[in-house]
Write an enzyme that holds these catalytic residues in place. Structure first.
Site, PDB file in Angstrom:
ATOM      1  CG  PHE A   1      11.463   8.278 -32.570  1.00 54.01           C
ATOM      2  CD1 PHE A   1      10.748   8.927 -31.579  1.00 54.01           C
ATOM      3  CD2 PHE A   1      12.825   8.558 -32.683  1.00 54.01           C
ATOM      4  CE1 PHE A   1      11.362   9.819 -30.715  1.00 54.01           C
ATOM      5  CE2 PHE A   1      13.450   9.451 -31.825  1.00 54.01           C
ATOM      6  CZ  PHE A   1      12.716  10.086 -30.832  1.00 54.01           C
TER       7      PHE A   1
ATOM      8  CG  ASP B   1      -2.169  -0.815   1.052  1.00 53.09           C
ATOM      9  OD1 ASP B   1      -2.466  -1.184  -0.106  1.00 53.09           O
ATOM     10  OD2 ASP B   1      -2.849  -1.099   2.055  1.00 53.09           O
TER      11      ASP B   1
ATOM     12  CD  GLU C   1       6.879  -2.167  -5.492  1.00 53.79           C
ATOM     13  OE1 GLU C   1       5.993  -1.769  -4.691  1.00 53.79           O
ATOM     14  OE2 GLU C   1       8.067  -1.865  -5.387  1.00 53.79           O
TER      15      GLU C   1
END
Lengths: 259, 382
Positions: B338, B240, B363
């Site tokens: 590009f 968190d 994560e």
């Protein structure tokens, strides 16, 4: 040794500069100001001396308006300067180098000052006058274009080099004096994060500069950006010989570099 | 009305990180990406400047920053090189369980010497058999007197081959599922800690990711964080806190991609004018700018929520999920701007796409983030 280092906020090198609508100055509205590169070297030099000479202290002094001047003084504190003096210029005050030197000299006179360090010039106007004018106003010798500054404690003298047109000169000088330093020869340090946090809470002494004539000594008549660079010319070729021939022709006939 | 202006303090921290990223990290980013070199000299410098243990209070030798300040710094670092940033901020992730679950005695004993010098720590949660399903953990911790015996293997662990400290999650009772998980602090020097190979990765190649095996490692009970069974909740509370800076990291990648694409579009000419003057490219740039801006504001809002002392589970999941998706999209569009050059390794944009991809996975994979977001959201309707 009581060291005073003069610092100036200048526009960050990557800033896209614009001329103000009156055509007489830069539009600094959206410009980010940083500690001038030459002055970074001066601060680094002051800190190196402080670290090598026991009992030394460094005071950073800057002349200019809010908020940029306070920001460069806090940057100097974060790097390791002990004290800071802000010579507060009113908005639109003269930035003529002699007026600036007078304001700085008035603020420095009451401070203990064995050695005054400056960048040899500022990264914006490149005038290079303040250090010399400070020497004159404070009645002490001044030296510009200095590198490799050291304190010879035994003899009580500064030793340093000067990059001159004719070569590199080796000098020594007694205190007090003013030294204008070259840029980036001493690999200026970066402020550490805890020091930056601490610098935000450090006290900054504010002084009011002596009054100057409203118009200042000098003022810019007109401010122009350099003309945009014209594009590079690409030579198209099939063989190196052809490229060389085309290049020689262009150098001779168009650029007229040689007959 | 909310106030989006930064304080002078926050601005100077951001400027310092920006300078470090652009002068120390960016010049080595392409080389480290190409050769998968772990630039320890840069990490050491980051430590010396105080950019490494950002979340650890100053009392224990860290920088003691709030979530918003951490995010400002991480975005700037990621602009320079996302892979290096992952390794620089891995300590924040590894040390957060100690900050959240450790006693004062543990913090003093473990964090103070750790932060006093350049050292790396790793957060060891993920296992070969599963990452998101933490409750199915196989690494075992058996109590024996005043010690625990740890056995098992962790994988995809950032900095594992270089770390001197691991925060390890292991189950004391698999039958209890997530309620059986405990957390331990294990030094690399403990007998039986075996860091494994450095993985060859698609992106974040300046970072090091590896396995670490625990072979009957004896861990004193005093190095357990919290009580037995607290580990799962501790891991979730840690994430968190650390999820929001991943939003910032993704925002940094996206900003770099936008800056490169916009600058290129002004230089590159087709049909007699810069491609920036073609509507197709303008629309692309405008959409990229919206994505970057939204990613940054969601990240700032999540960080602000956490700095208010709230959990911020919903806000940080939204920020991480959105910003990482935005980073992938913006990097993709930068390559498209590009054209053929964008696909070439000689140009810097393809690296951004490879780096952005990981932010959707680590994560907490974005699938988990969306599960969390839906759960938190639906709670309000039940």
């Amino acid at each position: 040794m009581e060291i005073v280092v003069c610092v100036k906020p200048v526009p960050e090198a990557e800033t896209r500069l614009r001329v103000a609508s009156d055509g007489k100055r830069l539009d600094v509205e959206a410009v980010k100001f940083v500690l001038a590169g030459y002055d970074e070297s001066a601060v680094e030099q002051a800190l190196l001396l402080k670290e090598s000479v026991p009992g030394s202290a460094v005071t950073a002094v800057s002349y200019g308006p809010t908020p940029r001047t306070e920001e460069v003084l806090r940057a100097a504190i974060a790097l390791g300067c002990d004290r800071a003096v802000w010579v507060e210029a009113a908005a639109g005050a003269s930035d003529d180098p002699i007026d600036v030197a007078r304001a700085l000299a008035a603020a420095i006179r009451p401070l203990a000052h064995d050695l005054l360090l400056c960048g040899k010039q500022a990264g914006d106007d490149e005038a290079g006058l303040v250090a010399a004018a400070l020497g004159e106003l404070l009645g002490v010798p001044d030296f510009g274009y200095v590198t490799d500054l050291k304190w010879d404690a035994g003899r009580g003298r500064l030793t340093f080099r000067r990059s001159a047109e004719t070569g590199v000169e080796s000098w020594e000088a007694p205190l007090p004096c003013v030294i204008g330093l070259q840029q980036a020869w001493n690999d200026p340090r970066t402020a550490k994060l805890p020091a930056i946090l601490k610098s935000r809470k450090a006290p900054i002494a504010k002084v009011t500069p002596p009054a100057v004539a409203a118009a200042g000594r000098s003022a810019a008549e007109k401010f122009e950006l350099p003309p945009p660079r014209t594009g590079a010319k690409l030579i198209e070729y099939k063989t190196p010989d052809e490229a060389a021939q085309k290049l020689v022709r262009i150098l001779r006939e168009e650029a007229k570099v040689f007959p | 009305m909310p106030d989006f202006s930064l304080t002078p303090e926050q601005t100077s921290l951001r400027d310092m990180a920006r300078k470090f990223a652009r002068t120390e990290m960016a010049p080595h980013a392409a080389e480290c990406d190409r050769t998968a070199r772990f630039p320890e000299e840069i990490y050491r410098k980051a430590y010396e400047l105080g950019l490494m243990n950002l979340n650890v209070p100053a009392d224990y030798g860290g920088s003691g920053l709030g979530s918003l300040e951490q995010c400002l710094i991480v975005e700037e670092l990621a602009y320079g090189c996302a892979g290096m940033t992952t390794s620089i901020i891995a300590n924040c992730l590894a040390l957060e369980p100690i900050l959240l679950g450790g006693s004062d005695e543990q913090k003093q004993r473990i964090l103070t010497p750790f932060c006093a010098e350049y050292q790396l720590a790793s957060f060891a949660l993920t296992e070969p058999s599963g990452g998101s399903d933490a409750a199915a953990m196989r690494t075992r911790a058996r109590r024996e007197g005043d010690e625990y015996i740890l056995d098992g293997e962790k994988c995809f662990i950032t900095n594992a081959p270089h770390a001197s400290l691991y925060t390890v999650f292991a189950t004391v009772d698999p039958d209890k599922k997530h309620r059986g998980i405990s957390a331990f602090v294990v030094p690399r020097s403990a007998k039986g800690v075996v860091p494994g190979k450095d993985e060859e990765k698609m992106g974040h190649r300046a970072s090091s990711t590896g396995t670490v095996r625990f072979e009957s490692v004896r861990v004193p009970a005093r190095d357990r964080l919290g009580a037995d069974g607290d580990g799962f909740s501790l891991a979730m509370r840690t994430l968190d806190q650390t999820r929001t800076p991943i939003g910032a990291l993704a925002t940094g990648i996206a900003q770099a991609a936008l800056d490169l694409a916009a600058a290129y579009s002004l230089k590159r000419e087709t049909f007699g004018k810069p491609i920036a003057e073609h509507g197709a490219i303008q629309i692309k740039l405008a959409n990229m700018a919206q994505a970057v801006h939204a990613a940054r504001l969601l990240t700032w809002h999540a960080a602000w929520t956490i700095d208010q002392g709230r959990k911020g589970t919903l806000e940080s999941s939204i920020a991480k999920c959105f910003a990482s998706d935005a980073a992938l999209h913006v990097a993709d569009e930068a390559i498209q701007t590009f054209g053929g050059y964008g696909y070439m390794k000689e140009y810097p944009v393809e690296k951004l796409l490879r780096d952005a991809k990981l932010t959707q996975i680590y994560e907490g994979a974005n699938e988990i983030q969306r599960t969390v977001i839906a759960r938190e959201l639906l709670r309000a309707y039940q």
